[in-house]
Design an enzyme around this catalytic site. Structure first.
Site, PDB file in Angstrom:
ATOM      1  N   CYS A  30      -6.113   2.211   5.701  1.00 34.97           N
ATOM      2  CA  CYS A  30      -7.061   1.110   5.829  1.00 34.97           C
ATOM      3  C   CYS A  30      -5.879   0.740   7.664  1.00 34.97           C
ATOM      4  CB  CYS A  30      -6.196  -0.590   5.598  1.00 34.97           C
ATOM      5  SG  CYS A  30      -4.705  -0.640   5.612  1.00 34.97           S
ATOM      6  N   CYS A  33      -2.703   0.027   7.575  1.00 34.40           N
ATOM      7  CA  CYS A  33      -1.536   0.624   7.361  1.00 34.40           C
ATOM      8  C   CYS A  33      -1.833   1.246   9.117  1.00 34.40           C
ATOM      9  CB  CYS A  33      -1.757   1.303   6.004  1.00 34.40           C
ATOM     10  SG  CYS A  33      -1.646   0.847   4.789  1.00 34.40           S
ATOM     11  N   GLU A  45       0.964   3.969   1.529  1.00 30.75           N
ATOM     12  CA  GLU A  45       1.470   4.356   3.095  1.00 30.75           C
ATOM     13  C   GLU A  45       2.266   2.968   3.468  1.00 30.75           C
ATOM     14  OE1 GLU A  45      -3.360   4.558   3.720  1.00 30.75           O
ATOM     15  OE2 GLU A  45      -1.717   3.502   2.234  1.00 30.75           O
ATOM     16  N   HIS A  47       0.919  -1.230  -0.442  1.00 27.11           N
ATOM     17  CA  HIS A  47       0.470  -0.183   0.063  1.00 27.11           C
ATOM     18  C   HIS A  47       0.887   1.032  -0.261  1.00 27.11           C
ATOM     19  CE1 HIS A  47      -3.932  -2.309   1.675  1.00 27.11           C
ATOM     20  NE2 HIS A  47      -3.629  -2.565   0.801  1.00 27.11           N
TER      21      HIS A  47
END
Length: 153
Positions: free
Chosen positions: A84, A87, A56, A54
């Site tokens: 999410c 993360c 992040e 992801h």
């Protein structure tokens, strides 16, 4: 004239557009410390075939490598979409001092996933600023998913 939050969110949006162009869910992130971007990333889950890739996560990794340490207490993470839960956990472990995000994620965002939890996912001293350039961030996501619905092989 852009505020600092808008300036750095614009950089995160540029990352999100790179993800979009590559067929990835268009989320982008930058980590800023002392007025300088020290980490950036955009979703690469498809390209890397890695569910943890992801924006992040990649931005945090880049930032900690830049600083040579695992804690980002004096840093701000700018991300185009609410993180999410995975993360959010990493952001908490990295002790990021401030989290700024654009669009909310009512299905998978950390705030929905932790609504009933007495323990917030971020470091206790971290501050959260939601909704920075939310319309632009949400529009990119909507455009991406509208295109996916039109194309259904």
């Amino acid at each position: 004239m852009l505020t600092d939050d808008q300036k750095y969110m614009t950089a995160a949006l540029a990352e999100a557009r790179e993800a979009y162009a590559a067929g990835e869910i268009p989320v982008g992130a930058v980590v800023v410390s002392k007025g300088r971007i020290i980490g950036r990333g955009h979703n690469l889950t498809e390209r890397l075939k890695d569910v943890t890739a992801h924006a992040e996560m990649l931005a945090l990794t880049a930032a900690t490598q830049t600083l040579g340490g695992k804690y980002l207490t004096d840093a701000t993470l700018y991300v185009t979409v609410e993180p999410c839960l995975m993360c959010a956990g990493a952001i908490g472990w990295a002790q990021v001092g401030r989290i700024v995000y654009g669009a909310s994620d009512p299905k998978r965002g950390y705030s929905v996933m932790t609504a009933r939890s007495p323990i917030p996912p971020f470091h206790p001293r971290a501050t959260v600023t939601p909704g920075v350039m939310a319309d632009e961030c949400a529009a990119l996501m909507k455009s991406f998913f509208a295109g996916k619905r039109r194309y259904n092989p």
